[in-house]
Design a protein around this motif. Structure first.
Motif, PDB file in Angstrom:
ATOM      1  N   ARG A 198       0.818  -1.213   0.000  1.00  0.00           N
ATOM      2  CA  ARG A 198       0.000   0.000   0.000  1.00  0.00           C
ATOM      3  C   ARG A 198       0.854   1.266   0.000  1.00  0.00           C
ATOM      4  O   ARG A 198       0.444   2.302   0.490  1.00  0.00           O
ATOM      5  N   ARG A 199       2.036   1.176  -0.566  1.00  0.00           N
ATOM      6  CA  ARG A 199       2.931   2.334  -0.542  1.00  0.00           C
ATOM      7  C   ARG A 199       2.884   3.063  -1.891  1.00  0.00           C
ATOM      8  O   ARG A 199       2.559   2.471  -2.927  1.00  0.00           O
ATOM      9  N   PRO A 200       3.193   4.358  -1.920  1.00  0.00           N
ATOM     10  CA  PRO A 200       3.303   5.081  -3.195  1.00  0.00           C
ATOM     11  C   PRO A 200       4.607   4.690  -3.893  1.00  0.00           C
ATOM     12  O   PRO A 200       5.692   5.023  -3.431  1.00  0.00           O
ATOM     13  N   HIS A 201       4.489   3.977  -4.983  1.00  0.00           N
ATOM     14  CA  HIS A 201       5.677   3.366  -5.598  1.00  0.00           C
ATOM     15  C   HIS A 201       6.541   4.360  -6.374  1.00  0.00           C
ATOM     16  O   HIS A 201       7.717   4.096  -6.619  1.00  0.00           O
ATOM     17  N   ASN A 202       5.974   5.495  -6.768  1.00  0.00           N
ATOM     18  CA  ASN A 202       6.749   6.450  -7.560  1.00  0.00           C
ATOM     19  C   ASN A 202       7.235   7.651  -6.758  1.00  0.00           C
ATOM     20  O   ASN A 202       7.807   8.578  -7.317  1.00  0.00           O
ATOM     21  N   ASP A 203       6.987   7.641  -5.462  1.00  0.00           N
ATOM     22  CA  ASP A 203       7.395   8.791  -4.642  1.00  0.00           C
ATOM     23  C   ASP A 203       8.885   8.691  -4.316  1.00  0.00           C
ATOM     24  O   ASP A 203       9.287   8.077  -3.339  1.00  0.00           O
ATOM     25  N   TRP A 204       9.699   9.306  -5.158  1.00  0.00           N
ATOM     26  CA  TRP A 204      11.155   9.245  -4.978  1.00  0.00           C
ATOM     27  C   TRP A 204      11.671  10.375  -4.078  1.00  0.00           C
ATOM     28  O   TRP A 204      12.861  10.430  -3.752  1.00  0.00           O
ATOM     29  N   ILE A 205      10.759  11.269  -3.643  1.00  0.00           N
ATOM     30  CA  ILE A 205      11.188  12.450  -2.886  1.00  0.00           C
ATOM     31  C   ILE A 205      11.226  12.176  -1.394  1.00  0.00           C
ATOM     32  O   ILE A 205      12.172  12.567  -0.694  1.00  0.00           O
ATOM     33  N   TYR A 206      10.204  11.490  -0.875  1.00  0.00           N
ATOM     34  CA  TYR A 206      10.093  11.259   0.566  1.00  0.00           C
ATOM     35  C   TYR A 206      10.485   9.829   0.907  1.00  0.00           C
ATOM     36  O   TYR A 206       9.941   8.879   0.354  1.00  0.00           O
ATOM     37  N   SER A 207      11.410   9.683   1.839  1.00  0.00           N
ATOM     38  CA  SER A 207      11.953   8.378   2.204  1.00  0.00           C
ATOM     39  C   SER A 207      10.902   7.506   2.891  1.00  0.00           C
ATOM     40  O   SER A 207      10.045   7.998   3.632  1.00  0.00           O
ATOM     41  N   GLN A 208      10.981   6.213   2.629  1.00  0.00           N
ATOM     42  CA  GLN A 208      10.137   5.222   3.310  1.00  0.00           C
ATOM     43  C   GLN A 208      11.023   4.182   4.002  1.00  0.00           C
ATOM     44  O   GLN A 208      10.609   3.052   4.241  1.00  0.00           O
ATOM     45  N   LYS A 209      12.232   4.589   4.359  1.00  0.00           N
ATOM     46  CA  LYS A 209      13.210   3.613   4.847  1.00  0.00           C
ATOM     47  C   LYS A 209      12.859   3.120   6.256  1.00  0.00           C
ATOM     48  O   LYS A 209      12.331   3.869   7.088  1.00  0.00           O
ATOM     49  N   PRO A 210      13.181   1.851   6.539  1.00  0.00           N
ATOM     50  CA  PRO A 210      13.001   1.325   7.897  1.00  0.00           C
ATOM     51  C   PRO A 210      14.135   1.810   8.792  1.00  0.00           C
ATOM     52  O   PRO A 210      15.068   2.487   8.344  1.00  0.00           O
ATOM     53  N   LEU A 211      14.053   1.414  10.056  1.00  0.00           N
ATOM     54  CA  LEU A 211      15.056   1.807  11.041  1.00  0.00           C
ATOM     55  C   LEU A 211      15.627   0.537  11.656  1.00  0.00           C
ATOM     56  O   LEU A 211      14.883  -0.355  12.054  1.00  0.00           O
TER      57      LEU A 211
ATOM     58  N   ASP B 181      -0.725  18.127 -14.830  1.00  0.00           N
ATOM     59  CA  ASP B 181       0.666  18.048 -15.290  1.00  0.00           C
ATOM     60  C   ASP B 181       1.019  16.638 -15.756  1.00  0.00           C
ATOM     61  O   ASP B 181       1.134  15.721 -14.948  1.00  0.00           O
ATOM     62  N   SER B 182       1.219  16.476 -17.050  1.00  0.00           N
ATOM     63  CA  SER B 182       1.546  15.154 -17.606  1.00  0.00           C
ATOM     64  C   SER B 182       3.027  14.830 -17.472  1.00  0.00           C
ATOM     65  O   SER B 182       3.457  13.735 -17.841  1.00  0.00           O
ATOM     66  N   ASN B 183       3.816  15.776 -16.942  1.00  0.00           N
ATOM     67  CA  ASN B 183       5.252  15.520 -16.760  1.00  0.00           C
ATOM     68  C   ASN B 183       5.606  15.155 -15.323  1.00  0.00           C
ATOM     69  O   ASN B 183       6.785  15.002 -14.997  1.00  0.00           O
ATOM     70  N   ALA B 184       4.598  15.013 -14.463  1.00  0.00           N
ATOM     71  CA  ALA B 184       4.863  14.640 -13.073  1.00  0.00           C
ATOM     72  C   ALA B 184       5.492  13.252 -13.034  1.00  0.00           C
ATOM     73  O   ALA B 184       5.154  12.372 -13.828  1.00  0.00           O
ATOM     74  N   THR B 185       6.408  13.057 -12.072  1.00  0.00           N
ATOM     75  CA  THR B 185       7.127  11.777 -11.988  1.00  0.00           C
ATOM     76  C   THR B 185       6.955  11.094 -10.635  1.00  0.00           C
ATOM     77  O   THR B 185       7.312   9.931 -10.490  1.00  0.00           O
ATOM     78  N   ALA B 186       6.423  11.813  -9.621  1.00  0.00           N
ATOM     79  CA  ALA B 186       6.439  11.291  -8.256  1.00  0.00           C
ATOM     80  C   ALA B 186       5.061  10.828  -7.775  1.00  0.00           C
ATOM     81  O   ALA B 186       4.845  10.660  -6.589  1.00  0.00           O
ATOM     82  N   THR B 187       4.132  10.630  -8.686  1.00  0.00           N
ATOM     83  CA  THR B 187       2.789  10.181  -8.335  1.00  0.00           C
ATOM     84  C   THR B 187       2.470   8.909  -9.118  1.00  0.00           C
ATOM     85  O   THR B 187       2.906   8.758 -10.266  1.00  0.00           O
ATOM     86  N   ASN B 188       1.754   7.986  -8.502  1.00  0.00           N
ATOM     87  CA  ASN B 188       1.438   6.729  -9.193  1.00  0.00           C
ATOM     88  C   ASN B 188       0.579   6.962 -10.425  1.00  0.00           C
ATOM     89  O   ASN B 188       0.750   6.300 -11.438  1.00  0.00           O
ATOM     90  N   ARG B 189      -0.363   7.882 -10.339  1.00  0.00           N
ATOM     91  CA  ARG B 189      -1.259   8.159 -11.467  1.00  0.00           C
ATOM     92  C   ARG B 189      -0.566   9.096 -12.431  1.00  0.00           C
ATOM     93  O   ARG B 189      -0.424  10.285 -12.206  1.00  0.00           O
ATOM     94  N   MET B 190      -0.084   8.513 -13.539  1.00  0.00           N
ATOM     95  CA  MET B 190       0.534   9.324 -14.584  1.00  0.00           C
ATOM     96  C   MET B 190      -0.547   9.797 -15.552  1.00  0.00           C
ATOM     97  O   MET B 190      -1.523   9.090 -15.791  1.00  0.00           O
ATOM     98  N   LEU B 191      -0.361  10.966 -16.111  1.00  0.00           N
ATOM     99  CA  LEU B 191      -1.343  11.531 -17.025  1.00  0.00           C
ATOM    100  C   LEU B 191      -0.748  11.675 -18.414  1.00  0.00           C
ATOM    101  O   LEU B 191       0.407  12.079 -18.558  1.00  0.00           O
TER     102      LEU B 191
ATOM    103  N   PRO C 265      -3.892   4.207   2.440  1.00  0.00           N
ATOM    104  CA  PRO C 265      -2.448   4.377   2.178  1.00  0.00           C
ATOM    105  C   PRO C 265      -2.089   4.260   0.697  1.00  0.00           C
ATOM    106  O   PRO C 265      -1.122   4.877   0.244  1.00  0.00           O
ATOM    107  N   ASP C 266      -2.875   3.472  -0.063  1.00  0.00           N
ATOM    108  CA  ASP C 266      -2.576   3.297  -1.488  1.00  0.00           C
ATOM    109  C   ASP C 266      -2.794   4.590  -2.282  1.00  0.00           C
ATOM    110  O   ASP C 266      -2.345   4.694  -3.427  1.00  0.00           O
ATOM    111  N   LEU C 267      -3.477   5.564  -1.696  1.00  0.00           N
ATOM    112  CA  LEU C 267      -3.716   6.833  -2.389  1.00  0.00           C
ATOM    113  C   LEU C 267      -2.743   7.930  -1.944  1.00  0.00           C
ATOM    114  O   LEU C 267      -2.834   9.057  -2.413  1.00  0.00           O
ATOM    115  N   SER C 268      -1.830   7.606  -1.047  1.00  0.00           N
ATOM    116  CA  SER C 268      -0.892   8.605  -0.537  1.00  0.00           C
ATOM    117  C   SER C 268      -0.075   9.224  -1.670  1.00  0.00           C
ATOM    118  O   SER C 268       0.436   8.522  -2.531  1.00  0.00           O
ATOM    119  N   ARG C 269       0.023  10.549  -1.655  1.00  0.00           N
ATOM    120  CA  ARG C 269       0.787  11.290  -2.668  1.00  0.00           C
ATOM    121  C   ARG C 269       0.448  10.791  -4.073  1.00  0.00           C
ATOM    122  O   ARG C 269       1.328  10.541  -4.901  1.00  0.00           O
TER     123      ARG C 269
END
Length: 788
Positions: free
Chosen positions: A215-228, A646-656, A675-679
């Motif tokens: 359920r994670r945003p797969h294209n969100d390269w800006i915000y970290s999802q790293k474990p600890l 914006d069809s040039n967006a890269t960080a959202t799952n829904r590309m246009l 959660p699957d709709l995050s960002r």
């Protein structure tokens, strides 16, 4: 806990249940109150300020299921939890005029501990109270604007009536990944109750992970999802301060002066080929080691080191690539700050692509499933926004492909689909009851706008009627919309006196009616317009327009501010203008500068239509009131709204694809309801799978068509920032441009470059001086305060 400054109450578990500034005469509780939750049946005690969720070695735990050790005195409290070999300690402390919050975890075992998720609730008073005393919603509730950064995260909790004090949250230790939200709400729309909607957002600071894998945003390269990973004997420590502030400037000044946060500013959106300008102000003793800019190109992240290009705290450069860009500031002490802006191919191109796409893909034509409609089909007038946009775009842009064909499509739909659907036998005095036993009067303002713009089209582009026919149609429809006497039911009479989107065009419509000799319609409409705005002005101190079918709504106070400013009701417009200022975000991420709403995404969100119309209201009110703060807020919001196209967006799952659009974007990550709709961008119908009210609102489920209610906000943009650039004199920054850039030439002579796609007007806000020009550059002499 209590000091001269603050009173803090905690429950027996140590969670914060009251946070009250002793000098605040309104007795605001700055956190969500469990007594309020209980009174309305909301079951969210697990999300009170200080509770947390943690996943340790694959096992999920909630603090609410643990029994902590709690200790403390008048100025300090300590709460200790144990999860397996992990000890978790929270400490709260009153220090001077601030409230310190420390969170520590320690591995007491012999093996590494893997934490795939850790989120701590910081449940500030983001509440839409179920209360018809709308002043309570304005004064006792906050909008929360996140500025997420590895080491310099900040939250601005802004009271909705924009009265100080507000509350800031400032990170001083540890690493933060994100800020998520959970929404709890009640919607009684189908019970024919008005207001029907209330609810709240609980905010969660994410310290590790944030999402389950599926359920994670797969294209969100800006915000970290790293474990600890916490090694044996190792501890991790986070620290935040809560501190009141007065306004946006004070919020940032406190961050830099007291908590050593850097401050840097930049344009939220620029067009390809333009220069981005960063101004960087460091805290005392801070040393900038590196500045880099990242963007995504295909599957690659491109990282440009720009450190050598900084001069005197200023960086000017032309970005490469399109879409979201992340700016990263690295400091000598190892800490990191960041910002996010958008690079668009060109706004002109975006608008043309949209018009061409709607014409080619949305119009059903004679043989479509719903003949002559523009899809997706809906009974609500918002769905007509596409048609209105096509007309406005064709009227402004002579480079639209097949403009005559596009206008003819809209005309055909207006005559053969819209008129017979929304009016009994096409009689404009008899709206059709499309909602069971009632009609929705708000639909008529969208229809009026479409007919009105048809009347502005060249006669040669129209196939079925003359321009003046459409002006007459617009007048007839609009008269029913605003004249209570032309409605034979109580609901219609009430709605006729409510404002809506029509403030965007009513002044132009009235002027054209007068010019065309439609005296009866002019007289009736201007009388209704005056009646509405006079009543609003007289009752402005009660904030009654802020309540719509919802208990507190920018669809109410936005148009109110614009309408009152247009009609010269200055005091009343300023009153509602304050609600607008508190409603539009300021952030280090252009998407988080959206007008504040939650009910389309169940999270802090962008909603194209109402975000765009709120931005337009702020722009109109700001221009008329000569208030740069409102105009600046409107422009910040505009960058977020255009992201929905914006069809040039890269960080959202829904590309246009070029020309496509999506109505809604969930800013929060994670959106803990979905959660699957995050960002991600989507349309509200995606919630049909959740059942409840959504299953009834969208009985056909999610169609994949994400733009049913879009278009009117682009018309608002075209008539505002699409054609206007503003300048004003700022005490600290000097001459400043909104929707443009200022370049000093010699002495007090300046060149103003406009970013407007169809520039028509330059406006000096300080005294209303204007220059009508379609050139993208203008000269201004600050000594004489005149354009040259």
């Amino acid at each position: 806990m209590k000091s001269e400054f603050l009173t803090v109450e905690q429950n027996k578990r140590g969670a914060i249940t009251k946070l009250q500034l002793n000098s605040d005469k309104s007795n605001m509780n700055w956190v969500i109150d469990p007594d309020y939750l209980k009174s309305l049946g909301y079951d969210d005690l697990d999300k009170l300020f200080g509770e947390f969720n943690i996943t340790v070695n694959g096992q999920k735990h909630r603090s609410i299921d643990q029994v902590p050790e709690v200790s403390g005195d008048d100025t300090h409290s300590k709460i200790q939890f144990k999860v397996d070999d992990l000890s978790l300690v929270q400490q709260f402390e009153l220090i001077g005029n601030s409230f310190k919050w420390n969170f520590t975890i320690q591995n007491n075992g012999k093996d590494d501990i893997n934490i795939s998720n850790l989120g701590v609730w910081i449940s500030l008073a983001y509440v839409m109270f179920r209360d018809k005393n709308v002043k309570r919603n304005a004064n006792q509730s906050v909008a929360v604007f996140p500025q997420i950064s590895k080491n310099y995260t900040k939250l601005a909790a802004v009271r909705r009536d924009n009265t100080a004090p507000n509350m800031g949250v400032y990170q001083t230790k540890g690493e933060v990944l994100s800020v998520g939200t959970f929404n709890d709400y009640t919607n009684r729309f189908f019970e024919n109750v008005s207001p029907s909607l209330d609810g709240m957002l609980f905010h969660e600071i994410v310290l590790a992970g944030g999402y389950d894998d599926d359920r994670r945003p797969h294209n969100d390269w800006i915000y970290s999802q790293k474990p600890l990973v916490v090694k044996p004997g190792e501890s991790k420590n986070w620290e935040f301060y809560l501190k009141p502030f007065t306004d946006q400037k004070d919020f940032y000044d406190i961050a830099t002066r007291l908590y050593n946060h850097p401050r840097f500013a930049f344009e939220p959106m620029i067009s390809q080929g333009s220069y981005q300008v960063f101004t960087i102000h460091l805290a005392k003793g801070q040393v900038l080691k590196r500045i880099s800019v990242r963007h995504k190109d295909g599957d690659q992240i491109v990282d440009q080191d720009m450190t050598d290009h900084i001069e005197n705290g200023r960086l000017v450069y032309e970005p490469q690539g399109l879409g979201e860009h992340q700016v990263i500031l690295e400091f000598a002490d190892g800490t990191v700050d960041m910002g996010v802006f958008n690079v668009m191919s060109s706004i002109n191109e975006l608008l043309r692509n949209r018009a061409n796409y709607v014409s080619a893909h949305s119009y059903a034509g004679k043989d479509g499933k719903v003949p002559y409609s523009f899809g997706p089909v809906s009974n609500q007038g918002e769905s007509i926004g596409k048609m209105t946009f096509i007309l406005q775009e064709c009227l402004l842009d002579d480079k639209v492909k097949d403009a005559d064909k596009q206008i003819a499509q809209v005309e055909e739909s207006a005559v053969k689909y819209v008129r017979p659907k929304w009016f009994e036998n096409g009689d404009f005095r008899k709206p059709a009851k499309l909602y069971g036993d009632f009609y929705r009067l708000m639909d008529l303002e969208y229809i009026t706008h479409m007919f009105y713009l048809l009347s502005k089209c060249p006669a040669s582009s129209l196939k079925l009627n003359k321009p003046n026919d459409y002006l007459s149609w617009a007048a007839q429809v609009f008269d029913v919309r605003v004249n209570p006497d032309l409605n034979d039911n109580e609901r219609g009479k009430t709605e006729a006196q409510m404002l809506g989107t029509y403030g965007l065009y009513i002044e132009d419509l009235l002027a054209d009616l007068q010019k065309s000799g439609l005296d009866k319609e002019y007289s009736e409409i201007s009388k209704s317009w005056k009646s509405v705005t006079d009543r609003l002005a007289a009752n402005s101190d009660s904030l009654e327009a802020a309540m719509t079918e919802h208990f507190f709504d920018n669809a109410g106070f936005g148009p109110a501010a614009g309408a009152l400013a247009l009609t010269g009701n200055v005091h009343a417009a300023m009153t509602y203008g304050e609600l607008l200022k508190a409603n539009i975000g300021y952030s280090n991420d252009f998407r988080s500068q959206s007008p504040d709403r939650w009910w389309e995404a169940l999270s802090y969100m962008i909603h194209a239509l109402w975000g765009g119309l709120t931005a337009a209201s702020a722009q109109i009110a700001g221009e008329k009131l000569q208030d740069p703060e409102l105009v600046e807020a409107a422009y910040r919001a505009t960058g977020a709204i255009l992201y929905m196209y914006d069809s040039n967006a890269t960080a959202t799952n829904r590309m246009l694809k070029p020309g496509e659009a999506a109505s809604t974007y969930s800013i929060a990550g994670p959106n803990l309801n979905r959660p699957d709709l995050s960002r991600n961008r989507f349309d509200q119908s995606i919630f049909a799978s959740d059942g409840g009210i959504f299953a009834r609102l969208f009985p056909d489920g999610y169609t994949g068509e994400d733009d049913w209610d879009m278009g009117e906000e682009l018309v608002a943009f075209l008539n505002g920032f699409g054609q206007k650039t503003y300048i004003y004199k700022d005490k600290e920054k000097g001459l400043t441009a909104v929707n443009g850039r200022v370049k000093k030439l010699v002495d007090e002579h300046y060149e103003i470059q406009s970013f407007a796609p169809y520039i028509q007007e330059y406006i000096f806000l300080d005294d209303g001086q204007t220059l009508n020009s379609n050139k993208d550059k203008a000269l201004f002499d600050l000594t004489t305060r005149k354009f040259e």
